[in-house]
Write an enzyme that holds these catalytic residues in place. Structure first.
Site: not given
Ligand code: 13P
Ligand code: G3H
Ligand code: ZN
Length: 314
Positions: A81-82, A179, A183, A210, A213, A253, A255, A280
């Site tokens: 990713d990215h 992200h 948003k 992207h 969420s 996507n 995250d 745990r």
């Molecule tokens: P969110 O921050 O909305 O979960 O987006 C994640 C994302 O685009 C990862 O590439």
């Molecule tokens: O777009 C970014 C994703 O949410 C990944 O986030 O770079 O902090 O792992 P991260």
């Molecule tokens: Zn992204």
């Protein structure tokens, strides 16, 4: 079974979207696989540069190989990713990734094409597929900060030219999302007119959303009630995934929502059971809750129940 996103996209295009979930550790891996097997959904595991360096990139690769063994019913792709160019090349040579994302969206149009094309050529030579990004999302992407005011939606005509000149396999489009957990400040939402126009110019070509969420209000309220400070957090309406999928959004996507589940579980447990110090205990609860969260998202994406049909394609 580790598969290519190409076949996953072919099966899903125009009908449903595949969930692409970012993970960083063992607990997320277990919850992710359990949730997808539970809801019989094909899925994409996303590993970011940050995730690869959180412990060690080889630790994540080992987790993927082992999860494949433990969950023989899972059908999934492994995606960077990215990525920047160097990280893409590293993943292309690693032997375990199905696909990479080259994110040169912060560069000029010409430079983005030049970099993307180099990655596409290297990836295709080894049988991997590539996602690129055109336009800029709001919010923070790795080290690059783009203010909401400067966020640039993808220009559909440029998207067509970009795809034709790079031979890339899918395209992340800026359609109003960003992200993270914050948003939208007002009544903004998804720019369906942009997706519609891109689909008209590039029929059959898989698009990626992207920043998808949904930042559930209940989740945020529970986090805040347990000591968190997430005032004004807001996300994408998950009931809009189906409309986006019909317009060619084939990968969604997610995250941040998973991080919120993690945060809520841990905050509530430490508030309600202050005697707990065994990692745990919250870990077990998190894995189960994350699995349920994934299964719920797959219902919204329409990918739930598709795994048997997808498996026949491989
Ligand atoms: P969110 O921050 O909305 O979960 O987006 C994640 C994302 O685009 C990862 O590439
Ligand atoms: O777009 C970014 C994703 O949410 C990944 O986030 O770079 O902090 O792992 P991260
Ligand atoms: Zn992204």
């Amino acid at each position: 079974m580790i598969v290519t996103t190409k076949e996953l996209f072919k099966h899903a295009y125009g009908k449903y979207a595949i969930g692409a979930y970012n993970i960083n550790n063992l607990e997320q891996t277990m919850g992710l696989f359990q949730g997808n097997v539970q809801s019989k959904a094909p899925f994409i595991v996303q590993l970011s540069k940050g995730a690869r360096s959180y412990t060690h990139k080889l630790m994540l690769e080992a987790l993927m190989r082992t999860a494949d063994e433990i969950f023989p019913d899972a059908v999934f792709a492994i995606h960077l990713d990215h990525g920047d160019e160097a990280t893409c090349m590293d993943c292309i040579n690693s032997g375990i990734y199905s696909s990479v994302m080259i994110d040169a969206s912060h560069e000029s149009f010409e430079k983005n094409i030049e970099i993307t094309k180099r990655v596409v050529d290297a990836a295709h030579a080894k049988g991997l597929v590539v996602e690129a990004e055109l336009g800029q999302l709001g919010g923070v992407e790795e080290h690059i900060s783009v203010s909401e005011a400067d966020a640039k939606l993808t220009d559909p005509k440029q998207a067509k030219e970009f795809v034709e000149r790079t031979n890339v396999d899918s395209l992340a489009c800026a359609i109003g999302t960003s992200h993270g957990a914050f948003k939208f400040t007002g009544s903004q939402g998804l720019h369906f007119e942009v997706i519609e126009e891109i689909q008209r110019l590039l029929p059959g070509f898989p698009l990626v959303m992207h920043g998808s969420s949904s930042v559930p209000r209940e989740e945020v309220e529970r986090i805040n009630a347990a000591g968190g400070k997430l005032q004004g957090a807001k996300g994408v309406d998950e009931n809009q995934f189906a409309r986006a999928a019909k317009l060619g959004v084939t990968k969604v996507n997610i995250d941040t929502d998973g991080r919120l589940v993690w945060c809520r579980v841990h905050r509530e447990m430490f508030r309600d059971e202050p005697e707990v110090f065994d990692l745990r205990k919250p870990g077990k609860v998190f894995m189960a809750e994350y699995a349920n969260f994934i299964a719920h998202k797959n219902e919204k994406l329409g990918s739930a129940g598709q795994v048997d049909a997808v498996r026949t394609k491989f």
